[in-house]
Design a protein around this motif. Sequence first.
Motif, short mmCIF file in Angstrom:
data_model
loop_
_atom_site.label_atom_id
_atom_site.label_comp_id
_atom_site.label_asym_id
_atom_site.label_seq_id
_atom_site.Cartn_x
_atom_site.Cartn_y
_atom_site.Cartn_z
N GLU A 141 0.83 -1.21 0.00
CA GLU A 141 0.00 0.00 0.00
C GLU A 141 0.86 1.25 0.00
O GLU A 141 0.53 2.24 -0.66
CB GLU A 141 -0.94 -0.02 1.20
N ARG A 142 1.98 1.21 0.73
CA ARG A 142 2.89 2.36 0.74
C ARG A 142 3.49 2.57 -0.65
O ARG A 142 3.54 3.72 -1.15
CB ARG A 142 4.02 2.13 1.75
N LEU A 143 3.92 1.51 -1.28
CA LEU A 143 4.52 1.61 -2.61
C LEU A 143 3.50 2.11 -3.63
O LEU A 143 3.85 2.83 -4.57
CB LEU A 143 5.08 0.25 -3.04
N ALA A 144 2.24 1.71 -3.46
CA ALA A 144 1.20 2.15 -4.39
C ALA A 144 0.95 3.65 -4.31
O ALA A 144 0.48 4.27 -5.27
CB ALA A 144 -0.09 1.38 -4.13
N GLN A 145 1.28 4.25 -3.17
CA GLN A 145 1.16 5.70 -3.04
C GLN A 145 2.30 6.44 -3.73
O GLN A 145 2.17 7.61 -4.08
CB GLN A 145 1.12 6.09 -1.55
N GLU A 146 3.41 5.73 -3.94
CA GLU A 146 4.60 6.36 -4.51
C GLU A 146 4.83 6.00 -5.98
O GLU A 146 5.70 6.59 -6.62
CB GLU A 146 5.83 5.93 -3.71
N ASN A 147 4.07 5.04 -6.49
CA ASN A 147 4.30 4.55 -7.85
C ASN A 147 3.00 4.44 -8.63
O ASN A 147 1.91 4.37 -8.04
CB ASN A 147 4.97 3.16 -7.81
N ASP A 148 3.14 4.39 -9.95
CA ASP A 148 1.97 4.19 -10.80
C ASP A 148 1.56 2.72 -10.84
O ASP A 148 0.37 2.41 -10.95
CB ASP A 148 2.28 4.66 -12.23
N ILE A 149 2.55 1.84 -10.76
CA ILE A 149 2.29 0.40 -10.82
C ILE A 149 3.18 -0.32 -9.81
O ILE A 149 4.38 -0.04 -9.71
CB ILE A 149 2.56 -0.16 -12.22
N VAL A 150 2.57 -1.25 -9.08
CA VAL A 150 3.31 -2.15 -8.20
C VAL A 150 3.06 -3.58 -8.68
O VAL A 150 1.91 -3.98 -8.85
CB VAL A 150 2.86 -2.01 -6.73
N VAL A 151 4.14 -4.31 -8.93
CA VAL A 151 4.04 -5.69 -9.41
C VAL A 151 4.50 -6.62 -8.30
O VAL A 151 5.65 -6.52 -7.84
CB VAL A 151 4.90 -5.92 -10.67
N ILE A 152 3.63 -7.51 -7.86
CA ILE A 152 3.97 -8.46 -6.80
C ILE A 152 4.23 -9.82 -7.41
O ILE A 152 3.38 -10.37 -8.12
CB ILE A 152 2.84 -8.59 -5.77
N ASP A 153 5.40 -10.38 -7.12
CA ASP A 153 5.72 -11.76 -7.51
C ASP A 153 5.43 -12.64 -6.30
O ASP A 153 6.16 -12.60 -5.31
CB ASP A 153 7.19 -11.88 -7.93
N SER A 154 4.34 -13.39 -6.37
CA SER A 154 3.89 -14.16 -5.21
C SER A 154 4.44 -15.57 -5.22
O SER A 154 4.83 -16.09 -6.27
CB SER A 154 2.35 -14.19 -5.16
#
Length: 214
Positions: free
Chosen positions: A78-91
């Motif tokens: 959630e923090r990264l989503a505030q700082e970036n346009d896209i967050v990609v999670i490798d699960s």
Amino acid sequence: MAGRIYTVAQQKGGAGKTTLAAHLAIAWAEAKLRVAVVDIDPQGSLTRWFQARDAAMNGKAGIGHVQINGWRTQREVERLAQENDIVVIDSPPHAETEARIAVRSANLVIVPVQPSPMDMWATQPTLDLAKSEKVAALLVINRVPPRAKLADDLIERIKTMAAESGADVAATQVGNRVQFAAALFEGRSVTESARRTRAAEEIQELAAEILKRG
């Protein structure tokens, strides 16, 4: 406005999950979007790729990176989503709790599936997980071999399975091409190291298709 969160998930290992996450991340970064990747897979393959990239590019990787797991994952995403346009999670595969956190955090779950019976059968738990968390899922038919009747038949079965699970199937298919692995060894993407190839075109087309979904 918070950025989009895309979780690349697949319960079966070896489906090309990390490869897809890395190549898509760079394609979006090349489109002038701020991108961060999050590695919550204990194998750490995405992290090793990022480290190779960071070294090859003298600390100017062009994207952000975090390796994390456990209860802090959702807050960090959630923090990264505030700082970036896209967050990609490798699960991670085979890790119900971690996979559920990654899916729950996402706006869209990207599910790579190879056209093989084992991969198709192993995909259903991921689709069920996305459905239970009320998150849209997009199947990406990955590592498609040169045209063969068996592959065609399996692709149609995959589309049927997706429809029955309320998921979509990407129009863009990704071929089984050596350029993908070769680029990763260099810490790069095919859109950087093999620009004028069908492999690069496929990644660019898939990246654009995902963005159009909003």
